[in-house]
Design an enzyme around this catalytic site. Sequence first.
Site, PDB file in Angstrom:
ATOM      1  N   HIS A  64      45.449  10.679  35.216  1.00 60.03           N
ATOM      2  CA  HIS A  64      45.990  11.853  35.080  1.00 60.03           C
ATOM      3  C   HIS A  64      47.189  12.529  34.956  1.00 60.03           C
ATOM      4  CE1 HIS A  64      43.666  10.902  39.314  1.00 60.03           C
ATOM      5  NE2 HIS A  64      44.656  10.295  39.133  1.00 60.03           N
ATOM      6  N   HIS A  94      56.659  11.622  37.926  1.00 60.75           N
ATOM      7  CA  HIS A  94      55.174  11.421  36.962  1.00 60.75           C
ATOM      8  C   HIS A  94      55.695  13.180  36.421  1.00 60.75           C
ATOM      9  CE1 HIS A  94      53.610  13.232  40.948  1.00 60.75           C
ATOM     10  NE2 HIS A  94      53.084  13.835  40.100  1.00 60.75           N
ATOM     11  N   HIS A  96      53.488  17.149  34.658  1.00 67.05           N
ATOM     12  CA  HIS A  96      52.537  17.755  34.309  1.00 67.05           C
ATOM     13  C   HIS A  96      52.587  17.986  33.241  1.00 67.05           C
ATOM     14  CE1 HIS A  96      50.513  17.002  38.536  1.00 67.05           C
ATOM     15  NE2 HIS A  96      51.607  17.386  38.644  1.00 67.05           N
ATOM     16  N   GLU A 106      52.980  23.434  36.872  1.00 71.87           N
ATOM     17  CA  GLU A 106      52.436  23.704  38.186  1.00 71.87           C
ATOM     18  C   GLU A 106      52.773  24.976  38.922  1.00 71.87           C
ATOM     19  OE1 GLU A 106      51.454  19.590  40.373  1.00 71.87           O
ATOM     20  OE2 GLU A 106      49.784  20.501  39.237  1.00 71.87           O
ATOM     21  N   HIS A 119      58.111  15.631  38.966  1.00 70.81           N
ATOM     22  CA  HIS A 119      57.474  15.281  40.518  1.00 70.81           C
ATOM     23  C   HIS A 119      58.327  14.106  40.609  1.00 70.81           C
ATOM     24  CE1 HIS A 119      54.130  18.254  40.425  1.00 70.81           C
ATOM     25  NE2 HIS A 119      55.503  19.178  40.527  1.00 70.81           N
ATOM     26  N   THR A 199      49.224  17.321  44.905  1.00 71.26           N
ATOM     27  CA  THR A 199      48.231  18.366  43.250  1.00 71.26           C
ATOM     28  C   THR A 199      46.980  18.210  42.818  1.00 71.26           C
ATOM     29  OG1 THR A 199      49.830  18.063  41.888  1.00 71.26           O
ATOM     30  CG2 THR A 199      50.751  20.046  43.565  1.00 71.26           C
ATOM     31  N   THR A 200      47.122  16.957  43.125  1.00 76.60           N
ATOM     32  CA  THR A 200      45.452  16.676  42.717  1.00 76.60           C
ATOM     33  C   THR A 200      44.498  15.874  44.111  1.00 76.60           C
ATOM     34  OG1 THR A 200      46.547  14.463  42.357  1.00 76.60           O
ATOM     35  CG2 THR A 200      47.283  15.551  40.674  1.00 76.60           C
TER      36      THR A 200
HETATM   37  C1  LIG Z   1      46.667   7.778  49.447  1.00 78.05           C
HETATM   38  C2  LIG Z   1      47.405   8.186  48.023  1.00 78.05           C
HETATM   39  C3  LIG Z   1      47.939   8.808  47.712  1.00 78.05           C
HETATM   40  C4  LIG Z   1      48.305   8.847  46.506  1.00 78.05           C
HETATM   41  N1  LIG Z   1      48.544  10.133  45.279  1.00 78.05           N
HETATM   42  C5  LIG Z   1      49.521  10.173  44.999  1.00 78.05           C
HETATM   43  C6  LIG Z   1      50.304  11.305  44.286  1.00 78.05           C
HETATM   44  C7  LIG Z   1      51.274  11.755  44.390  1.00 78.05           C
HETATM   45  C8  LIG Z   1      51.994  12.913  44.096  1.00 78.05           C
HETATM   46  C9  LIG Z   1      51.124  13.865  43.865  1.00 78.05           C
HETATM   47  S1  LIG Z   1      51.940  15.197  43.524  1.00 78.05           S
HETATM   48  N2  LIG Z   1      51.525  16.549  42.195  1.00 78.05           N
HETATM   49  O1  LIG Z   1      52.068  16.568  43.844  1.00 78.05           O
HETATM   50  O2  LIG Z   1      53.121  15.562  43.270  1.00 78.05           O
HETATM   51  C10 LIG Z   1      50.056  13.468  43.677  1.00 78.05           C
HETATM   52  C11 LIG Z   1      49.272  12.531  43.861  1.00 78.05           C
HETATM   53 ZN   LIG Z   2      52.571  15.731  40.426  1.00 73.36          ZN
END
Ligand SMILES: CCCCNCc1ccc(S(N)(=O)=O)cc1
Ligand SMILES: [Zn+2]
Length: 260
Positions: A64, A94, A96, A106, A119, A199-200
């Site tokens: 993603h 990471h 977006h 976002e 982020h 947000t994912t």
């Molecule tokens: C239970 C494990 C969750 C993994 N999820 C990672 C993750 C981290 C940050 C964001 S974000 N885009 O809200 O910063 C999305 C997804």
């Molecule tokens: Zn993010």
Amino acid sequence: ADSCCFCLVCQGPPVWHKNYPVAQGNRQSPIDIIPHQTSHDPGLGPITLNYDQCTSINITNNGHSVVVEFEDPDDRSVILGGPLDNPYRLKQFHFHWGGKGCHGSEHTVSGNSYASELHLVHWNAVKYKTFGEAATAPDGLAVLGIFLETGDDHRWLHMITDALYMVKFKGSVTDFKAFNPKCLLPSSLHYWTYLGSLTTPPLHESVIWIVLKEPIIVSEKQLGKFRMLLFTGEEEDERIRMENNFRPPQPLKGRKVSFK
Ligand SMILES: CCCCNCc1ccc(S(N)(=O)=O)cc1
Ligand SMILES: [Zn+2]
């Protein structure tokens, strides 16, 4: 959520609620930030980023986004202050982004989106034992959001964009040592803050969001290199370009947005 949780081919954000009902919850992210409707909270202090001892490990394409992961065995790199009651440990960062020329952030500001959003994801290791546990707790994560606006080349972003060819396919990973994300910060740490979510998928409502007001400037050429990444793995015959991997703004549902 398979790697295609964004691309329109395999259904994007509009269908996430079927597998993740929290998608229609009361503290979902991102949101549209309307500056003149935010409140000044005198109790809010400045944020501090202690990243000088941070240890980056690798850069990976998780299907993603492109993610740089950090070692987090102790409080060597933390975010402090602002709305936070504890130090939160840096775990990963990471991005977006959009498609060619179109927007990709976002969070939006008065309905306007930026070309991209960075982020920096941190977790509350004082209260929780692991990142996974923190990711499901209401005060478990603190994500620092930084807008990217197109203009001149960013002097340090090439360190990331030069490595992207190594992680073109979903599931690819390569070493990425000694990178300090302090070089990606704007000059001002003034911010907006509110309670939100990932947000994912799994969209856990576990994030204290801190969004910097000042964007950093990157060039269209540098951003274009993110669009050579693929949502798809090396073994798949169909190649789907990784772009528009952003969730649109979600209902505020009465939440307060503060600023400092
Ligand atoms: C239970 C494990 C969750 C993994 N999820 C990672 C993750 C981290 C940050 C964001 S974000 N885009 O809200 O910063 C999305 C997804
Ligand atoms: Zn993010």
